[in-house]
Write a protein that holds these residues in place. Structure first.
Motif, short mmCIF file in Angstrom:
data_model
loop_
_atom_site.label_atom_id
_atom_site.label_comp_id
_atom_site.label_asym_id
_atom_site.label_seq_id
_atom_site.Cartn_x
_atom_site.Cartn_y
_atom_site.Cartn_z
N LEU A 200 17.22 -36.52 -1.24
CA LEU A 200 18.87 -35.26 -0.62
C LEU A 200 18.62 -34.15 -0.86
O LEU A 200 17.99 -33.48 -1.76
N PRO A 201 18.96 -33.58 -0.46
CA PRO A 201 19.01 -32.45 -0.05
C PRO A 201 20.38 -31.55 -0.34
O PRO A 201 20.14 -30.44 -1.27
N HIS A 202 21.01 -32.35 -1.38
CA HIS A 202 21.40 -31.52 -2.71
C HIS A 202 21.65 -32.09 -3.99
O HIS A 202 20.55 -33.14 -4.26
N GLN A 265 26.77 -36.56 -4.49
CA GLN A 265 25.78 -35.24 -4.22
C GLN A 265 26.74 -34.40 -4.32
O GLN A 265 27.65 -34.21 -4.16
N THR A 266 26.09 -33.37 -5.20
CA THR A 266 27.16 -32.29 -5.76
C THR A 266 26.44 -31.65 -4.47
O THR A 266 26.20 -31.46 -3.17
N ASP A 267 27.70 -29.63 -4.35
CA ASP A 267 27.49 -28.77 -3.14
C ASP A 267 26.24 -27.82 -3.41
O ASP A 267 25.76 -27.22 -2.42
N GLN A 268 26.14 -28.81 -4.56
CA GLN A 268 24.68 -27.57 -4.85
C GLN A 268 22.80 -27.94 -4.20
O GLN A 268 22.75 -28.39 -5.03
N ALA A 269 21.85 -27.00 -3.76
CA ALA A 269 21.27 -27.53 -3.17
C ALA A 269 20.24 -28.24 -4.03
O ALA A 269 19.81 -27.88 -5.21
#
Length: 337
Positions: A200-202, A265-269
């Motif tokens: 996942l990206p985040h 997913q959160t907003d954090q990378a």
């Protein structure tokens, strides 16, 4: 049941397994903890002793049947006959199915599904001749309802459900007084979201409502005490996912397709270089113990109305379960409109 049992918990160095080991120890039980990370094993052993139990940490990969069988033999040699076996060990990969390598999917299946099969077999090999014992399978809402970005884990939990149902029928046919029960969990605040492999990206997160691992541990201990019940549900979302798709076929697919990526997913990378536990443990070096809780303490619930209803499974429990399921199904239906 009485105190002083011999209990085995797999996946005991973190999350639900860690909280469960402590919960059994608080009752005065001897607890064998089976996991790969030796730093985590040392830490949970200390907690078991502090809680009043006797600890036996054994480093083992549950995907390795021969090693797990040897571990079970060591438990009985050092602690005595196994009374309760809790299957909880797992690993996974967050991401689209097409982003997961075949060898990774195979590894998740070996640990998360076959690890339960292996654990059940080595427990039964010892319990059946004695005609007593209890096996608790730690399941998930995903045993009934798969969700996007978790194809490997959802598939394994579905497999565990089918395997356990079939096995239970065989034991009932043979009239063997060895019990197998399941505890179906909702989203839980565990370290898994920081140590499971991800595409996942985040950063990954559980889908609310989120519960503390001690809630799950209480359910598992209760299931071990009352194993004739085929399964226990922890958290309203568990029942909603189980029944919602039956009441509104296809609606949940579309709802999860629209919301399931963002909600996990959160907003954090995501950190690109973090260690993951797919192939090797992450709690195998000094200072690398993760404990039972993840990073969602501020959002996690310390108790569950659904667990209370599931434990008190008479009229009130039935009404409570039906109410939670109805509310959940209604919410899912509205979400798909």
């Amino acid at each position: 049941m009485g105190r002083g049992r011999v209990v085995v918990v797999t996946g005991a160095t973190g999350g639900v397994g860690r909280a469960t080991a402590r919960a059994f120890a608080a009752r005065g039980d001897s607890v064998a903890t089976l996991a790969r990370g030796e730093e985590g094993l040392a830490a949970v052993a200390e907690e078991i002793g502090s809680a009043g139990g006797r600890a036996l940490p054994i480093p083992v990969d549950t995907a390795d049947f021969a090693a797990l069988d040897r571990a079970a033999g060591e438990v009985e040699e050092k602690l005595g006959p196994i009374d309760v076996w809790v299957n909880d060990a797992f690993t996974s990969v967050f991401g689209r199915f097409t982003d997961i390598e075949p060898k990774e999917f195979e590894r998740v299946t070996e640990v998360t599904y076959l690890g339960f099969v292996h654990g059940t077999r080595v427990a039964l090999d010892r319990m059946l001749p004695r005609k007593r014992g209890t096996i608790v399978q730690v399941g998930s809402a995903m045993a009934y309802r798969g969700i996007p970005l978790q194809t490997a884990y959802s598939g394994a939990k579905h497999a565990i459900q089918g395997f356990t149902e079939a096995l239970r029928c065989e034991l009932l046919h043979d009239k063997v007084p060895v019990h197998v029960t399941m505890v179906q969990l909702p989203a839980v605040n565990t370290p898994q979201f920081d140590w499971v492999a991800s595409r996942l990206p985040h950063k990954a997160q559980p889908v609310p409502p989120i519960y503390q691992p001690e809630v799950a541990a209480r359910a598992i201990v209760h299931a071990a005490d009352h194993p004739k019940r085929r399964e226990y549900w922890v958290g309203g979302s568990t029942v909603a996912t189980m029944i919602g798709d039956k009441l509104a076929p296809g609606i949940l697919d579309r709802y999860l397709a629209r919301t399931g990526y963002r909600s996990q997913q959160t907003d954090q990378a995501r950190e690109q270089d973090r260690r993951v536990n797919l192939w090797e443990p992450v709690d195998d070096r000094p200072g690398a113990d993760f404990g039972a809780h993840g990073r969602f303490d501020a959002r996690a619930k310390p108790r569950s109305v659904q667990l209370w209803a599931s434990r008190h499974h008479g009229l009130l429990g039935t009404v409570g379960a039906a109410a939670v399921a109805g509310i959940g199904a209604l919410a899912l239906r509205r979400g798909g409109d």
